[in-house]
Every structure is written in C-alpha cells, then in structure tokens.
Scaffold this motif. Structure first.
Motif, PDB file in Angstrom:
ATOM      1  N   ALA A  91       0.827  -1.210   0.000  1.00 37.75           N
ATOM      2  CA  ALA A  91       0.000   0.000   0.000  1.00 37.75           C
ATOM      3  C   ALA A  91       0.860   1.257   0.000  1.00 37.75           C
ATOM      4  O   ALA A  91       0.639   2.181  -0.802  1.00 37.75           O
ATOM      5  N   TYR A  92       1.857   1.312   0.869  1.00 40.93           N
ATOM      6  CA  TYR A  92       2.722   2.498   0.936  1.00 40.93           C
ATOM      7  C   TYR A  92       3.482   2.698  -0.374  1.00 40.93           C
ATOM      8  O   TYR A  92       3.556   3.812  -0.907  1.00 40.93           O
ATOM      9  N   ALA A  93       4.047   1.610  -0.894  1.00 39.03           N
ATOM     10  CA  ALA A  93       4.829   1.730  -2.134  1.00 39.03           C
ATOM     11  C   ALA A  93       3.946   2.080  -3.319  1.00 39.03           C
ATOM     12  O   ALA A  93       4.381   2.810  -4.232  1.00 39.03           O
ATOM     13  N   THR A  94       2.705   1.594  -3.338  1.00 40.36           N
ATOM     14  CA  THR A  94       1.794   1.926  -4.440  1.00 40.36           C
ATOM     15  C   THR A  94       1.426   3.400  -4.425  1.00 40.36           C
ATOM     16  O   THR A  94       1.498   4.084  -5.450  1.00 40.36           O
ATOM     17  N   VAL A  95       1.030   3.907  -3.270  1.00 38.79           N
ATOM     18  CA  VAL A  95       0.623   5.318  -3.176  1.00 38.79           C
ATOM     19  C   VAL A  95       1.801   6.245  -3.474  1.00 38.79           C
ATOM     20  O   VAL A  95       1.698   7.167  -4.293  1.00 38.79           O
ATOM     21  N   LEU A  96       2.931   5.998  -2.817  1.00 36.65           N
ATOM     22  CA  LEU A  96       4.089   6.868  -3.030  1.00 36.65           C
ATOM     23  C   LEU A  96       4.664   6.695  -4.435  1.00 36.65           C
ATOM     24  O   LEU A  96       5.081   7.681  -5.063  1.00 36.65           O
ATOM     25  N   GLY A  97       4.690   5.471  -4.935  1.00 38.40           N
ATOM     26  CA  GLY A  97       5.245   5.236  -6.263  1.00 38.40           C
ATOM     27  C   GLY A  97       4.429   5.888  -7.359  1.00 38.40           C
ATOM     28  O   GLY A  97       4.977   6.526  -8.265  1.00 38.40           O
ATOM     29  N   PHE A  98       3.102   5.768  -7.291  1.00 37.94           N
ATOM     30  CA  PHE A  98       2.269   6.384  -8.325  1.00 37.94           C
ATOM     31  C   PHE A  98       2.225   7.905  -8.175  1.00 37.94           C
ATOM     32  O   PHE A  98       2.100   8.617  -9.172  1.00 37.94           O
ATOM     33  N   SER A  99       2.326   8.410  -6.953  1.00 37.95           N
ATOM     34  CA  SER A  99       2.360   9.867  -6.768  1.00 37.95           C
ATOM     35  C   SER A  99       3.628  10.449  -7.394  1.00 37.95           C
ATOM     36  O   SER A  99       3.565  11.419  -8.172  1.00 37.95           O
ATOM     37  N   LEU A 100       4.766   9.868  -7.054  1.00 41.74           N
ATOM     38  CA  LEU A 100       6.020  10.344  -7.650  1.00 41.74           C
ATOM     39  C   LEU A 100       6.069  10.037  -9.138  1.00 41.74           C
ATOM     40  O   LEU A 100       6.576  10.848  -9.935  1.00 41.74           O
ATOM     41  N   GLY A 101       5.541   8.889  -9.550  1.00 45.11           N
ATOM     42  CA  GLY A 101       5.541   8.549 -10.972  1.00 45.11           C
ATOM     43  C   GLY A 101       4.701   9.498 -11.801  1.00 45.11           C
ATOM     44  O   GLY A 101       5.058   9.821 -12.946  1.00 45.11           O
ATOM     45  N   THR A 102       3.582   9.977 -11.246  1.00 41.61           N
ATOM     46  CA  THR A 102       2.759  10.949 -11.974  1.00 41.61           C
ATOM     47  C   THR A 102       3.516  12.256 -12.166  1.00 41.61           C
ATOM     48  O   THR A 102       3.473  12.864 -13.242  1.00 41.61           O
ATOM     49  N   VAL A 103       4.231  12.688 -11.128  1.00 41.99           N
ATOM     50  CA  VAL A 103       5.043  13.908 -11.253  1.00 41.99           C
ATOM     51  C   VAL A 103       6.123  13.715 -12.314  1.00 41.99           C
ATOM     52  O   VAL A 103       6.358  14.603 -13.159  1.00 41.99           O
ATOM     53  N   LEU A 104       6.779  12.565 -12.297  1.00 47.27           N
ATOM     54  CA  LEU A 104       7.816  12.300 -13.301  1.00 47.27           C
ATOM     55  C   LEU A 104       7.232  12.227 -14.708  1.00 47.27           C
ATOM     56  O   LEU A 104       7.872  12.661 -15.681  1.00 47.27           O
ATOM     57  N   ALA A 105       6.024  11.695 -14.840  1.00 46.33           N
ATOM     58  CA  ALA A 105       5.395  11.625 -16.164  1.00 46.33           C
ATOM     59  C   ALA A 105       5.140  13.021 -16.723  1.00 46.33           C
ATOM     60  O   ALA A 105       5.398  13.289 -17.908  1.00 46.33           O
ATOM     61  N   PHE A 106       4.638  13.929 -15.882  1.00 48.58           N
ATOM     62  CA  PHE A 106       4.412  15.298 -16.346  1.00 48.58           C
ATOM     63  C   PHE A 106       5.726  16.025 -16.611  1.00 48.58           C
ATOM     64  O   PHE A 106       5.789  16.882 -17.494  1.00 48.58           O
ATOM     65  N   MET A 107       6.761  15.684 -15.864  1.00 47.37           N
ATOM     66  CA  MET A 107       8.077  16.274 -16.142  1.00 47.37           C
ATOM     67  C   MET A 107       8.586  15.825 -17.506  1.00 47.37           C
ATOM     68  O   MET A 107       9.160  16.629 -18.254  1.00 47.37           O
ATOM     69  N   ARG A 108       8.361  14.559 -17.848  1.00 46.56           N
ATOM     70  CA  ARG A 108       8.794  14.077 -19.159  1.00 46.56           C
ATOM     71  C   ARG A 108       7.990  14.695 -20.291  1.00 46.56           C
ATOM     72  O   ARG A 108       8.478  14.816 -21.419  1.00 46.56           O
ATOM     73  N   LEU A 109       6.752  15.097 -20.026  1.00 48.71           N
ATOM     74  CA  LEU A 109       5.915  15.735 -21.036  1.00 48.71           C
ATOM     75  C   LEU A 109       6.058  17.250 -21.033  1.00 48.71           C
ATOM     76  O   LEU A 109       5.405  17.924 -21.831  1.00 48.71           O
ATOM     77  N   SER A 110       6.891  17.777 -20.145  1.00 46.03           N
ATOM     78  CA  SER A 110       7.050  19.224 -20.026  1.00 46.03           C
ATOM     79  C   SER A 110       7.846  19.782 -21.200  1.00 46.03           C
ATOM     80  O   SER A 110       8.631  19.075 -21.853  1.00 46.03           O
ATOM     81  N   ALA A 111       7.640  21.057 -21.439  1.00 51.32           N
ATOM     82  CA  ALA A 111       8.407  21.741 -22.491  1.00 51.32           C
ATOM     83  C   ALA A 111       9.791  22.129 -22.020  1.00 51.32           C
ATOM     84  O   ALA A 111      10.636  22.535 -22.832  1.00 51.32           O
ATOM     85  N   SER A 112      10.068  22.038 -20.726  1.00 51.37           N
ATOM     86  CA  SER A 112      11.377  22.395 -20.177  1.00 51.37           C
ATOM     87  C   SER A 112      12.369  21.273 -20.432  1.00 51.37           C
ATOM     88  O   SER A 112      12.143  20.137 -20.001  1.00 51.37           O
ATOM     89  N   PRO A 113      13.483  21.550 -21.088  1.00 49.36           N
ATOM     90  CA  PRO A 113      14.474  20.485 -21.311  1.00 49.36           C
ATOM     91  C   PRO A 113      15.117  20.015 -20.008  1.00 49.36           C
ATOM     92  O   PRO A 113      15.526  18.849 -19.917  1.00 49.36           O
ATOM     93  N   VAL A 114      15.192  20.885 -18.994  1.00 48.59           N
ATOM     94  CA  VAL A 114      15.779  20.475 -17.711  1.00 48.59           C
ATOM     95  C   VAL A 114      14.893  19.442 -17.044  1.00 48.59           C
ATOM     96  O   VAL A 114      15.366  18.391 -16.573  1.00 48.59           O
TER      97      VAL A 114
END
Length: 331
Positions: A91-114
């Motif tokens: 449960a802990y790894a699912t909630v934290l993993g998907f929360s951080l993974g969603t942030v990383l997904a939007f970072m990969r779709l961002s227009a910022s190269p950094v």
C-alpha cells in the motif's frame, strides 16, 4: 457459347435452380444441416483435461505436500501478521510510487528540457538497477550519510538527525520500493496520457478551460481506461516483489515462512502456505481491476460489460430453442 435465337432450354433444365445440385422443386429446408466437427480441437481439449486431472490427482494424493500442515499454518497468527506487513508495504509503495511517478510523467511531457532530462535520467537509473540492490543500498544509508540535516544548500546546517534514527528498517524498505516503483509508474502514466487523442487537448483549450482542470477533468479520466490494466499488473508485481525485503529481515510473508520452515524443516508445506496467500491477494486485485474497468467503460461502450454473476443468470434464463420440424412434415 452463345445460342441461336429462338432456341429454348428443355423444361427440366429451365426449372433447375442455379448454383446447386438439388433437384427440381426442392427448398433449402429440405436439406439436412450437418454441423462442423472440429476433431483437432476435441483431441487438444481432451489432452489438456488429462494433464489437469493428473496434476490435480498428484496434488491430492502425494504425501509430500502435507496438506494437514498447510491447513495448520495457513491462518496462524505469525502468517497472518506477515500478510499484514506485506499489504502494508504494498500500500505504501503503491501510493508513493504512483504519486512520484505521476510527477515524473508530467516532467517528461514538459516543455522544459531540464525537467525532461532529469525525469528521463531518474527513470533510466532506477529501471537499470535491480530492486534488491536498491533495498540493500537504502538499508545501509547510515554508512554513507551518518546525519541528515536541513539548511541552506552548500551552506550552514540548521538541524540534523542521525540517519539510522530517521530511517529505520521498515522506512528503508518503503523508500526503496517506492522509488523503484515510481520509475515504472511514470512510464505507465505517460503512456496513458499520450493515448488520449490530441483533439481533446485542443478542444479543451479552445473552450478556455484552465490547464489544471483540463488534466483533472478531461485528460486523466480518459487516460485511466488505457493505463488501468497495466497499472494493476504493476501493483500485482509489486505485491509479489515485496518478498525481496527478506534480505532486510523484515517479517513479511516470504521471510516468515522461511523462519518457520527453517525450524521445523517442512519446506514444501510452508511454501504452499505462502503461495496460497499470494494467489488469494492477487485474485482480489484482479476482481477489483474487473469492476474498475467495468465502471470506466460505462461512458464508452454505452453499457458496462456484464459481471460473471449476471452472465450466469443470463445463461440460466435463456429460453430453449423450438425443435425443428421433422422431414416431410407440415411446413
């Protein structure tokens, strides 16, 4: 070959229907319908059924399985507590993993190269390192950093605490599982977002809907339909992957079964106990996935797919087909 004008066909041939060998005056109902017989399918089904019966017979009659021992430990206090630890880690790894993974997904779709570069590097690194290596690393974090503090970057530290005090064994396991899971969840979420038609974004922008509301009310609900099966499969893999925390001596399901069979030497029955619990837990997740997909499909297919219980009721309530009339009887 063309025939000369004025030539007529014989009466017997003019009354014969085209495209068949049936005689004059016969109707389609007069012919016997022979169903297709799939002999290869029958042979394959019979062979598989024999193998299944042999395997089941071996499970029931082989004394090595020791089903009485399995029954005695299946609901024992130590095993049930270990199942609770496994569910807690999942449960802990699912909630934290998907929360951080969603942030990383939007970072990969961002227009910022950094942001794109940082997200891509994180996913590349954590997918390249095995989970057990990451867990051992976080378990020995105190050897690398004895203290963790808060302060100005590259400047003075205002407050600090020992790493072993802040991050215990359970905390190290949750951090390792969550960070490892986030790398895979990021790609799952990104794939679901990219699966949404680009016209949805353009239509929402044309209506003047704010960007955050576009994502929350339009894009993510549609992305859930495509990412849900993969996301549940990832959770199932995480549930089974929690068994690797045995290297940290955490009392989860697999570690506890190891402790028990190392004392009584009943290896096979204790492994069957762990297998039964893993199968039960993954079955619950599969049922939850079915009903979640059924709910998300309501606005797409017009009607959600029927549940297994409803299918059984439909088969039981199906009316019988009327018998075909006998050959030569009244039409």
């Amino acid at each position: 070959m063309p025939m000369p004008r004025g030539t007529e066909l014989p009466a017997a041939e003019s009354t014969r229907p085209h495209g068949g060998d049936r005689g004059p005056g016969l109707e389609p109902e007069d012919f016997e319908v022979v169903p297709a017989r799939h002999y290869g399918r029958w042979v394959a089904s019979l062979a598989v059924l024999v193998v299944v019966l042999q395997f089941t017979h071996g499970l029931l009659t082989n004394p090595v399985w020791e089903w009485r021992v399995v029954a005695s430990y299946l609901l024992s206090e130590s095993i049930v507590n270990a199942v609770g630890v496994t569910l807690q880690l999942t449960a802990y790894a699912t909630v934290l993993g998907f929360s951080l993974g969603t942030v990383l997904a939007f970072m990969r779709l961002s227009a910022s190269p950094v942001l794109r570069t940082v997200a891509w590097t994180y996913i590349w690194v954590f997918r390249s390192i095995p989970m057990i290596v990451q867990l051992v690393f976080w378990f020995n974090l105190g050897a690398l950093y004895r203290e963790l503090g808060i302060g100005i970057p590259f400047g003075p530290v205002f407050a600090s605490v020992e790493s072993n005090t802040l991050i215990g064994t359970m905390g190290a396991a949750i951090i390792g599982l969550s960070l490892h899971q986030a790398a895979y969840c990021a790609e799952i979420v990104r794939g679901g977002i990219l699966a949404v038609d680009r016209g949805q974004w353009e239509a929402a922008a044309a209506l003047g809907i704010p960007r955050l509301r576009q994502m929350r009310r339009i894009i993510l609900p549609q992305a859930m339909r495509s990412l849900l099966p993969t996301a549940v499969s990832e959770v199932v893999s995480l549930l089974k992957g929690t068994s690797v925390v045995y290297v940290m001596a955490i009392g989860e399901l697999f570690y506890q079964t190891q402790v028990i069979y190392s004392r009584n030497s009943r290896v096979i029955p204790l492994l069957l106990v762990a297998t039964a619990w893993y199968v039960a837990l993954t079955s619950v997740l599969s049922v939850a996935q079915f009903y979640a997909e059924r709910r998300l499909a309501r606005g797409v297919d017009g009607a959600p797919p029927p549940s297994p219980l409803r299918r059984l009721r439909r088969v039981a309530a199906r009316p019988e087909k009327p018998a075909a009339p006998a050959a030569g009887g009244p039409r």
